[in-house]
Design a protein around this motif. Structure first.
Motif, PDB file in Angstrom:
ATOM      1  N   LYS A   5     -10.907   6.886 -10.955  1.00  0.00           N
ATOM      2  CA  LYS A   5      -9.745   7.345 -11.714  1.00  0.00           C
ATOM      3  C   LYS A   5      -8.517   7.426 -10.819  1.00  0.00           C
ATOM      4  O   LYS A   5      -8.587   7.877  -9.672  1.00  0.00           O
ATOM      5  CB  LYS A   5     -10.008   8.698 -12.366  1.00  0.00           C
ATOM      6  N   LEU A   6      -7.390   7.009 -11.368  1.00  0.00           N
ATOM      7  CA  LEU A   6      -6.116   7.033 -10.657  1.00  0.00           C
ATOM      8  C   LEU A   6      -5.629   8.470 -10.526  1.00  0.00           C
ATOM      9  O   LEU A   6      -5.488   9.187 -11.517  1.00  0.00           O
ATOM     10  CB  LEU A   6      -5.089   6.181 -11.405  1.00  0.00           C
ATOM     11  N   LEU A   7      -5.396   8.894  -9.284  1.00  0.00           N
ATOM     12  CA  LEU A   7      -4.941  10.258  -9.002  1.00  0.00           C
ATOM     13  C   LEU A   7      -3.428  10.341  -8.846  1.00  0.00           C
ATOM     14  O   LEU A   7      -2.803  11.311  -9.255  1.00  0.00           O
ATOM     15  CB  LEU A   7      -5.596  10.769  -7.717  1.00  0.00           C
ATOM     16  N   ALA A   8      -2.855   9.327  -8.188  1.00  0.00           N
ATOM     17  CA  ALA A   8      -1.416   9.320  -7.906  1.00  0.00           C
ATOM     18  C   ALA A   8      -0.995   7.907  -7.549  1.00  0.00           C
ATOM     19  O   ALA A   8      -1.827   7.045  -7.254  1.00  0.00           O
ATOM     20  CB  ALA A   8      -1.104  10.271  -6.746  1.00  0.00           C
ATOM     21  N   THR A   9       0.303   7.679  -7.604  1.00  0.00           N
ATOM     22  CA  THR A   9       0.875   6.409  -7.143  1.00  0.00           C
ATOM     23  C   THR A   9       2.053   6.721  -6.223  1.00  0.00           C
ATOM     24  O   THR A   9       2.732   7.737  -6.391  1.00  0.00           O
ATOM     25  CB  THR A   9       1.386   5.522  -8.300  1.00  0.00           C
ATOM     26  N   THR A  10       2.254   5.856  -5.255  1.00  0.00           N
ATOM     27  CA  THR A  10       3.407   5.967  -4.369  1.00  0.00           C
ATOM     28  C   THR A  10       4.149   4.649  -4.396  1.00  0.00           C
ATOM     29  O   THR A  10       3.542   3.577  -4.331  1.00  0.00           O
ATOM     30  CB  THR A  10       2.973   6.264  -2.913  1.00  0.00           C
ATOM     31  N   GLU A  11       5.459   4.712  -4.510  1.00  0.00           N
ATOM     32  CA  GLU A  11       6.310   3.544  -4.308  1.00  0.00           C
ATOM     33  C   GLU A  11       7.027   3.783  -2.991  1.00  0.00           C
ATOM     34  O   GLU A  11       7.726   4.786  -2.827  1.00  0.00           O
ATOM     35  CB  GLU A  11       7.314   3.393  -5.445  1.00  0.00           C
ATOM     36  N   LEU A  12       6.802   2.872  -2.046  1.00  0.00           N
ATOM     37  CA  LEU A  12       7.372   3.023  -0.708  1.00  0.00           C
ATOM     38  C   LEU A  12       8.259   1.839  -0.377  1.00  0.00           C
ATOM     39  O   LEU A  12       7.813   0.704  -0.416  1.00  0.00           O
ATOM     40  CB  LEU A  12       6.257   3.122   0.348  1.00  0.00           C
ATOM     41  N   ARG A  13       9.538   2.120  -0.112  1.00  0.00           N
ATOM     42  CA  ARG A  13      10.465   1.104   0.367  1.00  0.00           C
ATOM     43  C   ARG A  13      10.528   1.241   1.884  1.00  0.00           C
ATOM     44  O   ARG A  13      10.637   2.345   2.410  1.00  0.00           O
ATOM     45  CB  ARG A  13      11.854   1.274  -0.213  1.00  0.00           C
ATOM     46  N   THR A  14      10.415   0.107   2.566  1.00  0.00           N
ATOM     47  CA  THR A  14      10.446   0.102   4.028  1.00  0.00           C
ATOM     48  C   THR A  14      11.570  -0.779   4.535  1.00  0.00           C
ATOM     49  O   THR A  14      12.041  -1.673   3.837  1.00  0.00           O
ATOM     50  CB  THR A  14       9.124  -0.386   4.640  1.00  0.00           C
ATOM     51  N   VAL A  15      11.960  -0.511   5.769  1.00  0.00           N
ATOM     52  CA  VAL A  15      12.899  -1.372   6.476  1.00  0.00           C
ATOM     53  C   VAL A  15      12.118  -2.029   7.606  1.00  0.00           C
ATOM     54  O   VAL A  15      11.254  -1.407   8.227  1.00  0.00           O
ATOM     55  CB  VAL A  15      14.133  -0.589   7.000  1.00  0.00           C
ATOM     56  N   VAL A  16      12.402  -3.309   7.843  1.00  0.00           N
ATOM     57  CA  VAL A  16      11.777  -4.060   8.927  1.00  0.00           C
ATOM     58  C   VAL A  16      12.818  -4.247   9.999  1.00  0.00           C
ATOM     59  O   VAL A  16      13.886  -4.814   9.749  1.00  0.00           O
ATOM     60  CB  VAL A  16      11.280  -5.434   8.420  1.00  0.00           C
ATOM     61  N   ALA A  17      12.528  -3.738  11.204  1.00  0.00           N
ATOM     62  CA  ALA A  17      13.496  -3.797  12.286  1.00  0.00           C
ATOM     63  C   ALA A  17      12.848  -4.406  13.529  1.00  0.00           C
ATOM     64  O   ALA A  17      11.695  -4.113  13.842  1.00  0.00           O
ATOM     65  CB  ALA A  17      14.015  -2.386  12.616  1.00  0.00           C
ATOM     66  N   ALA A  18      13.599  -5.240  14.219  1.00  0.00           N
ATOM     67  CA  ALA A  18      13.105  -5.828  15.469  1.00  0.00           C
ATOM     68  C   ALA A  18      12.846  -4.721  16.467  1.00  0.00           C
ATOM     69  O   ALA A  18      13.571  -3.731  16.529  1.00  0.00           O
ATOM     70  CB  ALA A  18      14.105  -6.823  16.024  1.00  0.00           C
ATOM     71  N   ARG A  19      11.784  -4.876  17.223  1.00  0.00           N
ATOM     72  CA  ARG A  19      11.495  -3.898  18.275  1.00  0.00           C
ATOM     73  C   ARG A  19      12.471  -4.080  19.401  1.00  0.00           C
ATOM     74  O   ARG A  19      12.770  -5.182  19.810  1.00  0.00           O
ATOM     75  CB  ARG A  19      10.075  -4.083  18.795  1.00  0.00           C
ATOM     76  N   GLY A  20      12.958  -2.941  19.908  1.00  0.00           N
ATOM     77  CA  GLY A  20      13.943  -3.003  20.965  1.00  0.00           C
ATOM     78  C   GLY A  20      13.412  -2.763  22.329  1.00  0.00           C
ATOM     79  O   GLY A  20      12.368  -2.538  22.671  1.00  0.00           O
TER      80      GLY A  20
END
Length: 174
Positions: free
Chosen positions: A159-174
Motif C-alpha cells: 500500500k502507498l504510504l506517501a509520495t515525494t516530488e523532489l526537484r534537484t539541481v545538477v552542479a559540476a563538482r568544484g
C-alpha cells in the motif's frame, strides 16, 4: 580528541580515493545497465559502511540501484511522533535520499546533485515494525535540473504510504 599522524591521514585519503574510484566505476555500470547483483550488494555495502550522515542515523538500507533506485527503512520507536505513527520528516528524508542519489546516478556520478524543492504528501500511516520501501522514478533528468517522483510503500502490504516530488539541481563538482 585523537591526533592523527601524517601517515594515518595519508592512508585514510588513499583509502577514501580508492573507494570513491570503485563507486564511480560501479555507478557507470548502473548507467550502462550492466550492474550485477553482487556489484549492487557491494555498492549498497559502501553506503552502509560509510557510517555517517542522516541515512545512517535513520537506518536506511539501499536495496537496488537499477533499473530504479530503491531503499528501505524499518520503522522503529525512534521514527515516530508521540502518538506512535511515523513522523512525516522521515518520508521527506527518504524522498530526499532516494531522489538525490538517483539523480547522482543519472548524472553519471560526476556531478553534485542537491535537492532544491521537496514536496511530500502523506497518504496513510506506518508504525514501528513496518518497512517503508522508497522507489525513485525519473520524471525529468535534464543537464542542470531533474525532477523525481518517489513512492513510499509498505513493503508487506504494497500500500502507498506517501509520495515525494523532489526537484534537484545538477552542479559540476568544484
Amino acid at each position: 580528541m585523537a591526533e592523527y599522524t601524517d601517515e594515518e591521514k595519508a592512508a585514510y585519503k588513499k583509502k577514501k580515493a580508492a573507494v570513491m574510484a570503485r563507486m564511480v566505476e560501479l555507478l557507470g555500470r548502473v548507467n550502462s545497465g550492466e550492474l550485477t547483483d553482487a556489484e549492487s550488494a557491494e555498492l549498497a555495502a559502501m553506503f552502509e559502511g560509510a557510517g555517517a550522515g542522516l541515512d545512517h542515523t535513520l537506518g536506511v538500507k539501499y536495496v537496488a540501484f537499477a533499473p530504479e533506485l530503491v531503499l528501505e527503512l524499518t520503522v522503529t520507536r525512534d521514527h515516530v511522533q508521540p502518538w506512535g505513527i511515523t513522523n512525516g520528516g522521515v518520508y521527506a528524508s527518504l524522498g530526499e535520499s532516494a531522489g538525490s542519489f538517483a539523480g547522482f546516478i543519472a548524472a553519471g556520478g560526476t556531478s553534485s546533485v542537491m535537492g532544491i524543492t521537496n514536496s511530500t504528501n502523506f497518504l496513510r500511516p506506518s508504525t514501528p515494525g513496518d518497512v517503508i520501501r522508497s522507489t525513485a522514478h525519473p520524471v525529468h533528468t535534464g543537464r542542470t535540473s531533474q525532477l523525481w517522483r518517489i513512492e513510499h510503500v509498505n513493503a508487506a502490504s504494497g500500500k502507498l504510504l506517501a509520495t515525494t516530488e523532489l526537484r534537484t539541481v545538477v552542479a559540476a563538482r568544484g
